[in-house]
Design a protein around this motif. Sequence first.
Motif, mmCIF file in Angstrom:
data_model
loop_
_atom_site.group_PDB
_atom_site.id
_atom_site.type_symbol
_atom_site.label_atom_id
_atom_site.label_comp_id
_atom_site.label_asym_id
_atom_site.label_seq_id
_atom_site.Cartn_x
_atom_site.Cartn_y
_atom_site.Cartn_z
ATOM 1 N N GLY A 104 -34.628 -77.049 -0.790
ATOM 2 C CA GLY A 104 -33.270 -77.224 -0.290
ATOM 3 C C GLY A 104 -33.116 -76.636 1.103
ATOM 4 O O GLY A 104 -33.968 -75.881 1.581
ATOM 5 N N MET A 105 -32.018 -76.960 1.728
ATOM 6 C CA MET A 105 -31.721 -76.455 3.061
ATOM 7 C C MET A 105 -31.413 -74.959 2.993
ATOM 8 O O MET A 105 -31.035 -74.445 1.940
ATOM 9 N N ASN A 106 -31.559 -74.279 4.112
ATOM 10 C CA ASN A 106 -31.247 -72.844 4.180
ATOM 11 C C ASN A 106 -29.741 -72.619 4.137
ATOM 12 O O ASN A 106 -28.973 -73.418 4.685
ATOM 13 N N GLN A 107 -29.356 -71.524 3.512
ATOM 14 C CA GLN A 107 -27.948 -71.129 3.531
ATOM 15 C C GLN A 107 -27.548 -70.740 4.944
ATOM 16 O O GLN A 107 -28.376 -70.276 5.731
ATOM 17 N N ARG A 108 -26.269 -70.928 5.245
ATOM 18 C CA ARG A 108 -25.738 -70.457 6.519
ATOM 19 C C ARG A 108 -24.338 -69.899 6.287
ATOM 20 O O ARG A 108 -23.666 -70.280 5.336
ATOM 21 N N TYR A 109 -23.966 -68.997 7.160
ATOM 22 C CA TYR A 109 -22.654 -68.362 7.050
ATOM 23 C C TYR A 109 -21.633 -69.254 7.734
ATOM 24 O O TYR A 109 -21.808 -69.664 8.877
ATOM 25 N N GLU A 110 -20.588 -69.588 7.016
ATOM 26 C CA GLU A 110 -19.544 -70.464 7.534
ATOM 27 C C GLU A 110 -18.179 -69.869 7.181
ATOM 28 O O GLU A 110 -17.855 -69.730 6.008
ATOM 29 N N GLY A 111 -17.408 -69.534 8.203
ATOM 30 C CA GLY A 111 -16.104 -68.923 7.935
ATOM 31 C C GLY A 111 -16.275 -67.522 7.393
ATOM 32 O O GLY A 111 -16.709 -66.625 8.093
ATOM 33 N N ASP A 112 -15.996 -67.361 6.098
ATOM 34 C CA ASP A 112 -16.096 -66.046 5.478
ATOM 35 C C ASP A 112 -17.061 -66.018 4.297
ATOM 36 O O ASP A 112 -17.013 -65.122 3.472
ATOM 37 N N HIS A 113 -17.940 -67.037 4.200
ATOM 38 C CA HIS A 113 -18.880 -67.083 3.077
ATOM 39 C C HIS A 113 -20.113 -67.919 3.442
ATOM 40 O O HIS A 113 -20.130 -68.613 4.454
ATOM 41 N N TYR A 114 -21.124 -67.823 2.600
ATOM 42 C CA TYR A 114 -22.339 -68.602 2.797
ATOM 43 C C TYR A 114 -22.207 -69.956 2.114
ATOM 44 O O TYR A 114 -21.619 -70.059 1.036
ATOM 45 N N VAL A 115 -22.769 -70.974 2.760
ATOM 46 C CA VAL A 115 -22.817 -72.312 2.174
ATOM 47 C C VAL A 115 -24.253 -72.818 2.285
ATOM 48 O O VAL A 115 -24.998 -72.439 3.183
ATOM 49 N N THR A 116 -24.632 -73.657 1.338
ATOM 50 C CA THR A 116 -25.925 -74.315 1.385
ATOM 51 C C THR A 116 -25.671 -75.795 1.606
ATOM 52 O O THR A 116 -25.131 -76.468 0.726
ATOM 53 N N PRO A 117 -26.018 -76.307 2.779
ATOM 54 C CA PRO A 117 -25.773 -77.722 3.051
ATOM 55 C C PRO A 117 -26.588 -78.615 2.118
ATOM 56 O O PRO A 117 -27.671 -78.240 1.670
ATOM 57 N N GLU A 118 -26.079 -79.804 1.857
ATOM 58 C CA GLU A 118 -26.844 -80.802 1.115
ATOM 59 C C GLU A 118 -28.047 -81.189 1.964
ATOM 60 O O GLU A 118 -27.970 -81.199 3.184
ATOM 61 N N GLY A 119 -29.130 -81.526 1.315
ATOM 62 C CA GLY A 119 -30.291 -81.997 2.054
ATOM 63 C C GLY A 119 -31.574 -81.353 1.572
ATOM 64 O O GLY A 119 -31.578 -80.520 0.671
ATOM 65 N N THR A 156 -43.202 -80.925 9.830
ATOM 66 C CA THR A 156 -41.969 -80.303 9.376
ATOM 67 C C THR A 156 -40.870 -81.348 9.493
ATOM 68 O O THR A 156 -40.762 -82.022 10.519
ATOM 69 N N ALA A 157 -40.084 -81.494 8.434
ATOM 70 C CA ALA A 157 -39.042 -82.522 8.446
ATOM 71 C C ALA A 157 -37.845 -82.061 7.638
ATOM 72 O O ALA A 157 -37.927 -81.100 6.891
ATOM 73 N N TRP A 158 -36.739 -82.781 7.811
ATOM 74 C CA TRP A 158 -35.561 -82.555 6.992
ATOM 75 C C TRP A 158 -34.743 -83.825 6.968
ATOM 76 O O TRP A 158 -34.858 -84.674 7.847
ATOM 77 N N VAL A 159 -33.978 -83.954 5.901
ATOM 78 C CA VAL A 159 -33.043 -85.075 5.769
ATOM 79 C C VAL A 159 -31.764 -84.508 5.163
ATOM 80 O O VAL A 159 -31.802 -83.712 4.233
ATOM 81 N N GLN A 160 -30.644 -84.880 5.756
ATOM 82 C CA GLN A 160 -29.348 -84.391 5.300
ATOM 83 C C GLN A 160 -28.296 -85.452 5.584
ATOM 84 O O GLN A 160 -28.602 -86.498 6.137
ATOM 85 N N LYS A 161 -27.074 -85.170 5.222
ATOM 86 C CA LYS A 161 -25.991 -86.148 5.339
ATOM 87 C C LYS A 161 -25.852 -86.710 6.750
ATOM 88 O O LYS A 161 -25.663 -87.908 6.934
#
Length: 120
Positions: free
Chosen positions: A63-78, A92-97
């Motif tokens: 899965g994608m790496n978590q990132r801090y967004e606003g006041d919490h961590y989110v894990t993007p789809e992908g 090295t590759a990635w696919v996401q929305k």
Amino acid sequence: MSPTSEKDAQKEADRIEPVLKRLWEEKKWDPATVRKELLRLGYKEERFSASGKRLGGSLTVRGMNQRYEGDHYVTPEGAKVGLRVHDDACVTAWVQKTNYEVKTNGPFPETGCFEPPYGH
């Protein structure tokens, strides 16, 4: 990367790119689906011992790496893809929305074929 390894890595990147493009167009970017489709190309999943020694295989999809967004961590789809082509060459590759990318690079000491999430 040696010139030969770079050439081999680009050959594998060229095999992976159409698969990720198709999955992106189909809106299928979850790690399980990406892994399944790339294993169909004949790659084997990379395996490690409990101590971290490589036991075989060359493909890792996660899965994608978590990132801090606003006041919490989110894990993007992908999904992120790491393919070890040689000891000195990776894809090295990635696919996401929003998009996808496939590139070649040498391995990173800390994270193998994956770029470190916060620099190295």
